[in-house]
Design a protein around this motif. Sequence first.
Motif, short mmCIF file in Angstrom:
data_model
loop_
_atom_site.label_atom_id
_atom_site.label_comp_id
_atom_site.label_asym_id
_atom_site.label_seq_id
_atom_site.Cartn_x
_atom_site.Cartn_y
_atom_site.Cartn_z
N GLY A 74 0.80 -1.22 0.00
CA GLY A 74 0.00 0.00 0.00
C GLY A 74 0.83 1.27 0.00
O GLY A 74 0.62 2.17 -0.83
N GLU A 124 -4.89 -2.93 8.92
CA GLU A 124 -6.33 -3.15 8.92
C GLU A 124 -6.87 -3.84 10.18
O GLU A 124 -7.89 -3.40 10.74
CB GLU A 124 -6.75 -3.93 7.68
CG GLU A 124 -8.25 -4.07 7.52
CD GLU A 124 -8.63 -4.74 6.21
OE1 GLU A 124 -9.83 -4.89 5.96
OE2 GLU A 124 -7.73 -5.10 5.44
N THR A 132 -3.81 0.55 5.23
CA THR A 132 -3.35 -0.53 4.35
C THR A 132 -3.72 -1.87 4.97
O THR A 132 -4.20 -1.93 6.10
CB THR A 132 -1.81 -0.48 4.16
OG1 THR A 132 -1.19 -0.76 5.43
CG2 THR A 132 -1.36 0.89 3.66
N THR A 186 -1.19 3.87 8.62
CA THR A 186 -1.74 4.14 7.29
C THR A 186 -2.80 3.10 6.94
O THR A 186 -2.69 1.93 7.34
CB THR A 186 -0.60 4.13 6.25
OG1 THR A 186 0.42 5.06 6.67
CG2 THR A 186 -1.10 4.52 4.87
N ARG A 245 -3.12 6.36 2.20
CA ARG A 245 -1.85 6.00 1.56
C ARG A 245 -1.24 7.20 0.86
O ARG A 245 -0.02 7.41 0.91
CB ARG A 245 -2.10 4.87 0.55
CG ARG A 245 -2.73 3.64 1.17
CD ARG A 245 -3.07 2.59 0.12
NE ARG A 245 -3.84 1.50 0.72
CZ ARG A 245 -4.05 0.33 0.13
NH1 ARG A 245 -3.56 0.10 -1.07
NH2 ARG A 245 -4.74 -0.61 0.74
#
Length: 231
Positions: free
Chosen positions: A11, A185, A181, A179, A199
Motif C-alpha cells: 500500500g 487493517e 493498508t 496508514t 496511503r
Amino acid sequence: MKVLVAGSSGGIGAAIADKLRADGDYVLTISRFGEPSSSHLVCDLTKPESVDQVSKFLADRGPVDAVFCCTGILHGGWNMPEKSLLQLTSEWLQQNMLVNVQSHIHLAQAIAPQVKRTAPIKWVSLSAMVGSIEDNALGGWYSYRMSKAALNMFIRNLSIEWGRKAPGSVVVAQHPGTTDTGLSEPFQSGVAKGKLYSREQTASRLIVVMKKLSEKEHGKLLYWDGSVIVF
C-alpha cells in the motif's frame, strides 16, 4: 531525481511510486508481484539470490539518487502479533526478521557498489515507532518489535559505513504513521480519530521528508514529519 522503491506492490510503496511519478521523478520499482519491465523488477528480497538480481537490474540504469525500502510484515493469515511471551514462536520470529530486516540488507548489498563519493545516496527504510526500545511502555508484539529494533540498528550501522564511503549520503529509518493498508487493517479500530492516514497522505509526507534529508537526520529513526524518535 532517480528513485528506487522496493516493496512497490504494498500500500505505502505503491503510493510512493505513484506520487514520485506524478512529481516528474524517474522511478524504478521492485516487488514480488507484477510484470517485469524496463523499470520494474520482480524478485523476492528475502532470498540471497535477490542481491545479484537487483545488481543486474540496476547495472544498465546507473546509480539511483534515493531509495525507499518499504518491505515489511506485521501479521499473516497464520499469525498475529503476540500478546504474551508464550505466544512467541521461533518460526514467526524468524519470518519477521527475514522480511523486516534481511530484505533491507539484501537491497543495500545490491546497491552498495554504486554508492561512491561521486554518487551519494538518500536511503529510507520504513520502520516503526514500536521498534524504539525507549518508547516501549506497552510490551507485546515481540517478533515485530524485535525485528524493527534490529532494522534500526542495521540502519545506524549502514549510515556509518556509507557516510564514510560517500560523504553527503543520508541513511535513515522512518515511521510512516498508521496508514490505511492491509498491514494496519486488523488494528484500525484502536487508532485515535484523525490518526489513521490515507496511503496518498503518507506517501506525500515521506517524499517531502526524503527530499529535504540532511546530515542532521543521518543515522536516525524519524517520525513521518521528519522529527527524531529515540532508538
